[in-house]
Enzyme design. Sequence first.
Site, PDB file in Angstrom:
ATOM      1  CG  ASP A 130      -1.698  -1.131   1.613  1.00 34.95           C
ATOM      2  OD1 ASP A 130      -2.812  -1.264   0.050  1.00 34.95           O
ATOM      3  OD2 ASP A 130      -2.409  -1.767   2.163  1.00 34.95           O
TER       4      ASP A 130
ATOM      5  CG  ASP B 184      -6.560  -1.509  -1.700  1.00 38.17           C
ATOM      6  OD1 ASP B 184      -6.904  -2.886  -1.919  1.00 38.17           O
ATOM      7  OD2 ASP B 184      -6.080  -1.008  -0.689  1.00 38.17           O
TER       8      ASP B 184
END
Length: 219
Positions: free
Chosen positions: A149, A183
């Site tokens: 991330d 995401d």
Amino acid sequence: MSIKKSVLLIVLVLLVDQVSKIYIKTHFVLGESVEVFEWFKIHFIENSGAAWGAKLNDFLPISENTAKVILTVFRLFAVAGIGYWLYDSIRKHSSKTLVLAVSLIFAGALGNIIDSVFYGILFNDSISQVATLFSEEPYGGLFFGKVVDMLYFPMIDTIWPDWVPYFGGKSFSFFDPVFNIADTAISTGVGILLVFNKKAFAHKTKEEAFAEDQDLEKQ
């Protein structure tokens, strides 16, 4: 939306997602952050659990490794289910809105699955060092990879005024989650289904379905 356009969208999302993750892994140390704007940072973290970093072993009496395998296998089944949903939606000439949304969800889910399944055997760890792709000392095994991330939007980072009951003097920040392109694709797809629900699940007339069949044959 034709299957060709759906596949093109999925490939594009996967390409951007994986290129961005590989770049971050091979150029950033874990925890390193670069400010792009005051409200947007590139902040490298790794997530070995589910959404928000949650882990099954936080709730169940199982080891962290077992929890990781269960989560990865569940994700694989989920991706397979979403893939069938997408195939079935295209086969039944569902609305372009539905096919677009499911394509984004599938691409995002597949993007994170790649991390979970393969990154543990492709990279060494990023703790206090920049990771190497195809390392001879990988940090994990098959199914034990961590999701990369990097997108962080701390739009508000302040202190509650002292006069505010209970919260006074405490820090307050919004938006805290760090996420990735995959995401974003999943969230966008789910958002489309929620906002354009009626349009996404609208039933087509026989004439409309026949017209789409003719268009597909021409492509």
